[in-house]
Design an enzyme around this catalytic site. Structure first.
Site, PDB file in Angstrom:
ATOM      1  CB  VAL A 110      -0.929   0.030   1.230  1.00  0.00           C
ATOM      2  CG1 VAL A 110      -1.834   1.258   1.183  1.00  0.00           C
ATOM      3  CG2 VAL A 110      -1.749  -1.247   1.324  1.00  0.00           C
ATOM      4  CB  CYS A 111       1.074   4.214   0.397  1.00  0.00           C
ATOM      5  SG  CYS A 111       1.483   5.962   0.356  1.00  0.00           S
ATOM      6  CB  SER A 112       5.899   4.817   0.034  1.00  0.00           C
ATOM      7  OG  SER A 112       5.551   4.935   1.396  1.00  0.00           O
TER       8      SER A 112
END
Length: 321
Positions: A110-112
């Site tokens: 998720v995300c970075s």
């Protein structure tokens, strides 16, 4: 069969990247409890060293010890946050991710958190996404990964999924529940969380980047500024080449090498972002906005908008005005 969902915690993690998927899977498990023959989800937050995990905003969670490599796991979720940059240098964490992958049915970022999957070599040769603000950085750091900043989430390979920033982890978790147990359960969980099962606009990140890639060479930067200052200008290749004092062929080749996309694509992107802002900030008609932003007609704007944003201009305005 109970499916184990393991979420990795680390200092500086984004709290929503943990809580969003956690609540989706535990919510699904609660609804499945009435039908034990269908199995459920056993969700845990783990860290290499058990104990408190402090998020970027100061919220703390307690993490249990991470499973040993070789343990069969259904889903491993690697969240993001500003802490991922420091964790990339922690070889023990990267080795753990690499070691548990062969015995895990799904590896999810998720995300970075995608940076950690990439650091572990799990995204080599794959298409992946991350938060739009980190996409350019990721593309530079990992040239073997095809980084796409537009989608909410991507199935990057047979066993690896990547999601965009923050709440996109909820979208992906709902999709995984739907894959496991069908649309009805995923829809029930989404309703419980007061969310749509699928966002308006499908799989596109709506958040408009406030940056554009900047060329190193001054003539190309000047052309970028010219386009951005007047999105509705003609901006044909010959005119842009003249502004850069180059031949059209040399200009196109140089611009593409410096910026990462051809001038015509860059012009369309700038115009689409300009139209996107005007749709939310003004009450002007789509026809007027299309003319002002250089699309010529509302239909041309509509086609570009659907291709780049995933929805029509009217739908976008209804959602974000």
């Amino acid at each position: 069969m109970t499916r184990s969902v393991v979420i990795l915690g680390f200092p500086g993690v984004q709290a929503m990247d943990i809580v969003g998927p956690h609540d989706v899977f535990t919510g699904a498990g609660l609804h499945l409890a009435a039908q034990p023959q269908l199995g459920g989800y056993d969700v845990s937050l783990v860290a290499l060293d058990s104990g408190p995990v402090r998020t970027l905003t100061g919220l703390e969670f307690f993490a249990s010890a991470a499973p040993e490599p070789g343990t069969a796991i259904d889903t491993v979720i690697i969240p993001g946050g500003f802490g991922t940059e420091a964790v990339r240098g922690d070889r023990a964490v990267i080795e753990w991710i690499r070691a548990v992958a062969p015995n895990t049915r799904r590896m999810v970022s998720v995300c970075s958190g995608a940076f950690l999957l990439a650091e572990a070599g799990l995204l080599d040769g794959c298409r992946a996404t991350t938060h739009w603000a980190s996409a350019e950085h990721m593309a530079r750091e990992f040239p073997s990964v095809v980084v796409d900043p537009e989608p909410i989430f991507i199935r990057s390979s047979e066993r690896v999924w990547t999601a965009a920033g923050v709440t996109a982890g909820i979208d992906l978790a709902l999709s995984l529940v739907e894959e496991d147990h069908g649309t009805e359960l995923a829809q029930t969980v989404a309703r419980w969380l007061v969310l749509p099962l699928r966002r308006p606009g499908g799989q596109t990140q709506f958040a408009a980047p406030v940056w554009m890639p900047r060329a190193k060479r001054e003539p190309i930067r000047d052309v970028q500024q010219l386009i951005e200052a007047e999105p509705g200008g003609a901006h044909s290749i010959p005119e842009l080449a003249r502004a850069a004092a180059m031949s059209p062929r040399h200009f196109t080749r140089t611009f593409t090498a410096e910026v990462g996309e051809p001038p015509s694509i860059y012009v369309e992107r700038v115009r689409t972002d300009a139209a996107r802002r005007q749709l939310t900030e003004t009450d002007d008609t789509v026809t007027a906005i299309a003319a002002r932003c250089g699309f010529g007609s509302a239909e041309t704007l509509r086609r570009s908008f659907i291709r780049r944003v995933g929805v029509s201009p009217d739908q976008y305005r209804k959602t974000f005005a």
